[in-house]
Design a protein around this motif. Structure first.
Motif, PDB file in Angstrom:
ATOM      1  N   SER A 232      61.154  61.667  63.680  1.00 61.42           N
ATOM      2  CA  SER A 232      61.414  60.344  63.109  1.00 61.42           C
ATOM      3  C   SER A 232      62.719  59.760  63.653  1.00 61.42           C
ATOM      4  N   PHE A 233      63.720  60.597  63.806  1.00 63.63           N
ATOM      5  CA  PHE A 233      65.013  60.177  64.375  1.00 63.63           C
ATOM      6  C   PHE A 233      64.819  59.593  65.769  1.00 63.63           C
TER       7      PHE A 233
ATOM      8  N   LYS B 126      68.767  57.616  58.252  1.00 61.69           N
ATOM      9  CA  LYS B 126      67.413  57.426  57.738  1.00 61.69           C
ATOM     10  C   LYS B 126      66.572  58.698  57.795  1.00 61.69           C
ATOM     11  N   THR B 127      66.953  59.643  58.613  1.00 63.01           N
ATOM     12  CA  THR B 127      66.085  60.815  58.838  1.00 63.01           C
ATOM     13  C   THR B 127      66.740  62.138  58.490  1.00 63.01           C
ATOM     14  N   PHE B 128      67.927  62.113  57.902  1.00 59.63           N
ATOM     15  CA  PHE B 128      68.580  63.372  57.548  1.00 59.63           C
ATOM     16  C   PHE B 128      69.267  63.235  56.198  1.00 59.63           C
TER      17      PHE B 128
ATOM     18  N   GLN C 253      59.978  67.442  61.701  1.00 60.85           N
ATOM     19  CA  GLN C 253      59.411  66.126  61.380  1.00 60.85           C
ATOM     20  C   GLN C 253      60.506  65.060  61.319  1.00 60.85           C
ATOM     21  N   ASN C 254      61.651  65.415  60.754  1.00 61.29           N
ATOM     22  CA  ASN C 254      62.758  64.465  60.670  1.00 61.29           C
ATOM     23  C   ASN C 254      63.363  64.168  62.038  1.00 61.29           C
TER      24      ASN C 254
ATOM     25  N   ALA D  77      69.728  55.724  62.701  1.00 61.12           N
ATOM     26  CA  ALA D  77      68.576  56.620  62.844  1.00 61.12           C
ATOM     27  C   ALA D  77      68.839  57.960  62.165  1.00 61.12           C
ATOM     28  N   HIS D  78      70.060  58.441  62.298  1.00 62.02           N
ATOM     29  CA  HIS D  78      70.423  59.727  61.690  1.00 62.02           C
ATOM     30  C   HIS D  78      70.397  59.639  60.169  1.00 62.02           C
TER      31      HIS D  78
END
Length: 414
Positions: free
Chosen positions: A236-237, A142-144, A232-233, A139-140
């Protein structure tokens, strides 16, 4: 028999002192039934079966009766047939009730043995903990984006505008009538190294005579875009994590509102250069003065800078960062949360996973203090979170520039 092969009772705890059988000794026989003895139990050489029988009989109130004449010969094959004669044989060979440990002593001994085994055995992560870390890392990732290559829609960062207007507006936010002390020595060192990062508070404060609609906080447009992008990220996370999606929508919103600022700062910390005091976001570079030019005040920025230095100096692994973010996200005491018990249990699982990861993956004496230091940083973030919300609302009153998302995040109830 070596000390590593000492016999334990049914619950895994040795009952009473006994002599050890040497490895080169001849096999010994139980003085009660003739079976192979394992050592001295309660002052007599016995097998495990007779040891357990004596312990159980003495802890209860024995009321045994011999069906014959109390003259039964006890052997390995018939020892269960006459409890009365078996108990008398135990007592006749010198087994002592006084050497049986109490239930409380057994519990204490069991705990000591478990602690010793845990200290001797290398810590390992369970499959469940491995799965938790894997999901959080995915998750991290994909979003950072640590290069900030996808942060492109933003207004430029203006560091060259006149500072007097910023200082005047900041003065309106502050309840103090005099200029606050100089910035921390570490921050001043950073400022001296880069002339473009001149403190907005080093100019003389003047009356706010700016024209209608003229920008007071010169960095605010860019910082607003940056904060919106980061939030926003974070959203998403959270939405990638299955246990978060399983919560009610109302609790998801409450948890995100409460933790967004904290998780954003943890992510920024991964980009913080502790030698220069600069956040290196790909080709973008930021210092604390950029936040000052956006209208934020020192009683938030000073502890925030200390936080970034303290956390960065722990040199956390990426796994520890993502677990820290998840612990912040799943905080059951956020305003508006309804499923307190469920979220509290999730947070406890995450905290135990972090502890296990540190035990399994870290080495050296400093690892024993790492977990409490991380938790202390999380606690410190809670205080700064509240102050950040207050200052955002104050800035918005002076210069309406904040995005709807930022305003929604800080709209939680206290």
């Amino acid at each position: 028999m070596s000390s590593s092969s000492r016999e334990l009772d049914d619950s895994g705890v040795e009952e009473g002192p006994r002599e050890e059988l040497e490895e080169d000794d001849e096999p010994k026989v139980c003085q009660v039934c003739g079976d192979t003895a394992t050592g001295y139990h309660f002052n007599a050489m016995t097998c495990e079966g007779c040891k357990g029988f004596f312990r159980r009989a003495m802890k209860a109130t024995p009321n045994f009766h011999c069906a014959f004449q109390n003259k039964c010969i006890i052997t390995k094959s018939n020892r269960r047939q006459c409890q009365s004669c078996r108990l008398q044989k135990c007592l006749s060979i010198g087994m002592l009730k006084e050497l049986i440990m109490s239930d409380e002593a057994v519990q204490k001994r069991r705990m000591l043995i478990r602690r010793k085994r845990m200290a001797e055995e290398p810590a390992v992560l369970t499959q469940e903990q491995e799965a938790i870390i894997h999901e959080l890392l995915m998750a991290h990732t994909k979003t950072f984006d640590m290069t900030f290559s996808d942060f492109s829609q933003f207004r430029p960062l203006d560091r060259d505008a006149e500072h007097t207007q910023v200082a005047s507006a900041s003065h309106r936010l502050s309840s103090e009538t005099e200029r606050e002390e100089a910035l921390q020595d570490t921050i001043q060192k950073v400022i001296r190294h880069d002339s473009s990062f001149v403190s907005v508070f080093q100019t003389e404060e003047a009356e706010n005579k700016s024209e209608e609609g003229k920008i007071k906080f010169t960095s605010l447009p860019h910082i607003t875009d940056l904060s919106t992008y980061m939030i926003q990220n974070v959203i998403s996370f959270a939405k990638i994590i299955q246990t978060f999606r399983d919560l009610t929508i109302e609790d998801q919103i409450s948890l995100l509102k409460g933790s967004a600022f904290e998780i954003v700062q943890m992510r920024f910390n991964m980009l913080f250069n502790e030698n220069t005091g600069i956040w290196e976001c790909g080709s973008l570079k930021y210092c604390m003065n950029d936040a000052q030019r956006a209208g934020f005040q020192r009683h938030l920025l000073d502890p925030l800078m200390k936080f970034h230095y303290a956390l960065r100096r722990l040199h956390l692994h990426e796994e520890e960062y993502v677990l820290m973010q998840a612990i912040s996200l799943f905080s059951p005491d956020r305003p508006g949360v309804m499923q307190h018990r469920v979220i509290d249990e999730l947070q406890e699982i995450l905290a135990l996973t972090l502890q296990s990861y540190i035990s399994a993956k870290r080495s050296g004496p400093e690892k024993h203090l790492l977990f409490p230091k991380i938790m202390a940083c999380l606690t410190e973030m809670r205080t700064m979170n509240e102050e950040h919300t207050k200052q955002v609302l104050q800035i918005q009153d002076i210069q309406p520039e904040m995005s709807p998302l930022i305003l929604e995040i800080v709209s939680r109830h206290f």
